[in-house]
Design an enzyme around this catalytic site. Structure first.
Site, short mmCIF file in Angstrom:
data_model
loop_
_atom_site.label_atom_id
_atom_site.label_comp_id
_atom_site.label_asym_id
_atom_site.label_seq_id
_atom_site.Cartn_x
_atom_site.Cartn_y
_atom_site.Cartn_z
N HIS A 1 0.96 -3.88 9.42
CA HIS A 1 -0.16 -4.40 8.63
C HIS A 1 -0.22 -5.91 8.59
O HIS A 1 -0.90 -6.48 7.74
CB HIS A 1 -0.11 -3.82 7.20
CG HIS A 1 -0.32 -2.33 7.16
ND1 HIS A 1 -0.03 -1.54 6.06
CD2 HIS A 1 -0.81 -1.47 8.09
CE1 HIS A 1 -0.33 -0.27 6.32
NE2 HIS A 1 -0.78 -0.21 7.56
N ASN B 1 13.31 7.41 -1.81
CA ASN B 1 12.18 7.13 -2.70
C ASN B 1 12.51 7.74 -4.06
O ASN B 1 13.00 8.87 -4.12
CB ASN B 1 10.90 7.77 -2.14
CG ASN B 1 9.63 7.19 -2.73
OD1 ASN B 1 9.49 7.12 -3.95
ND2 ASN B 1 8.71 6.79 -1.88
N PRO B 2 12.25 7.03 -5.16
CA PRO B 2 12.53 7.63 -6.46
C PRO B 2 11.61 8.80 -6.78
O PRO B 2 11.90 9.62 -7.65
CB PRO B 2 12.31 6.49 -7.46
CG PRO B 2 11.67 5.38 -6.73
CD PRO B 2 11.79 5.64 -5.26
N GLU B 3 10.48 8.87 -6.06
CA GLU B 3 9.49 9.92 -6.33
C GLU B 3 9.33 10.81 -5.11
O GLU B 3 9.56 10.39 -3.98
CB GLU B 3 8.11 9.29 -6.59
CG GLU B 3 8.11 8.11 -7.51
CD GLU B 3 7.59 8.46 -8.88
OE1 GLU B 3 6.81 9.43 -8.97
OE2 GLU B 3 7.96 7.76 -9.84
N CYS C 1 -9.74 -23.70 10.25
CA CYS C 1 -8.98 -23.92 11.48
C CYS C 1 -8.97 -25.40 11.81
O CYS C 1 -10.02 -26.04 11.85
CB CYS C 1 -9.64 -23.12 12.61
SG CYS C 1 -8.87 -23.39 14.22
#
Ligand code: OAD
Length: 248
Positions: free
Chosen positions: A120, A215-217, A149
């Site tokens: 990304h 992952n905690p979830e 620029c």
């Protein structure tokens, strides 16, 4: 509470020859970077349509840049945590390794990761909207908003992927190749709802790789996981490092 790491997982990590790692915002949470979804997520307070789309930028480049400048200021003083360091160390231990990150914060690189693709983009890079040239710019705050620029005077934009935009082709191909070829795929701190990144562990699994999720979830990727380690990335990384006899 001490986290228990399955013995077979430690063995799999030691024996793996080809490893791919996919990270999301959760790997940087313990460093202080806000995640996108969940209780304190950025998308709870800010609208992606107004801040993270090409249309938003065309409508109001100053607003979009103010938000990115704010996020740059937030991230600039932050340091990698044990999860970033564990992943950097893993790179050195495995013959064939690729880190695939959805994060734009640059903390993996700061932790020493070198074999990485940024799906990304990177918040520390700017891109000329006319020439397409990419430059690093680490100034915080930026002296002029929106920045222009220096070569042609056109608007610069953050070198990140916005909603509705395609991912960089080379980065995605490299990531897909690693997912197809790896024997162990580690997924850390991603909600697994943004594609095509979320398809990578699925590809790895379908090719027979072991999948480890930190992952905690629970996430939509959890059913794919050979092992799910429920905990914060930094804490799980410390527990894994202890088992492996590594300093992180
Ligand atoms: P999300 O915010 O969607 O998900 C963060 C994940 O991290 C969740 O599953 C949390 O449970 C988990 N998490 C939270 N704290 C954690 C911790 N300490 N350790 C481990 N995990 C933790 O972030 P991403 O999955 O990265 O895209 O989001 C994917 C993409 O959506 C982002 O790259 C961004 C966003 O819109 C673009 O901007 C293009």
């Amino acid at each position: 509470m001490e986290m228990r790491i399955p013995r077979e997982l430690v063995k799999a990590l030691v024996e793996a020859r080809r490893v791919a790692v996919l990270t999301g915002a959760g790997v940087s949470a313990e460093s202080g970077v806000p995640t996108f979804r969940g209780k304190d997520g950025l998308w709870r307070r800010y609208s992606p349509q107004e801040l993270a789309t090409p249309q938003a930028f065309a409508r109001d480049p100053k607003l979009v840049w103010e938000w990115y400048d704010w996020r740059r200021g937030l991230i600039a003083p932050l340091e990698p945590n044990p999860a970033h360091r564990f992943i950097a160390r893993l790179e050195g231990e495995v013959p064939d390794f690729l880190l695939i990150t959805q994060n734009i914060d640059g903390l993996h690189e700061k932790a020493g990761s070198r074999k990485l693709v940024e799906l990304h983009g990177n918040i520390w890079k700017v891109r000329c909207t006319r020439e397409g040239t990419v430059k690093e710019d680490r100034r915080v705050p930026l002296p002029e908003i929106p920045p222009k620029c220096e070569n042609c005077g056109a608007l610069l934009r953050p070198h990140v992927v916005w909603f509705g935009e395609s991912l960089p082709v080379d980065a995605l191909e490299e990531a897909m190749g690693a997912a197809e070829e790896c024997d162990l795929f580690l997924v850390v701190g991603t909600s697994g709802v943004v594609y095509p990144a979320a398809s990578l562990p699925q590809v790895a699994r379908s090719r027979g790789a072991l999948v480890v999720e930190i992952n905690p979830e629970e996430t939509p990727l959890t059913p794919l996981a050979t092992w799910s380690l429920r905990g914060k990335a930094g804490e799980v990384a410390k527990a894994l490092a202890r088992e492996l006899g590594w300093e992180v």
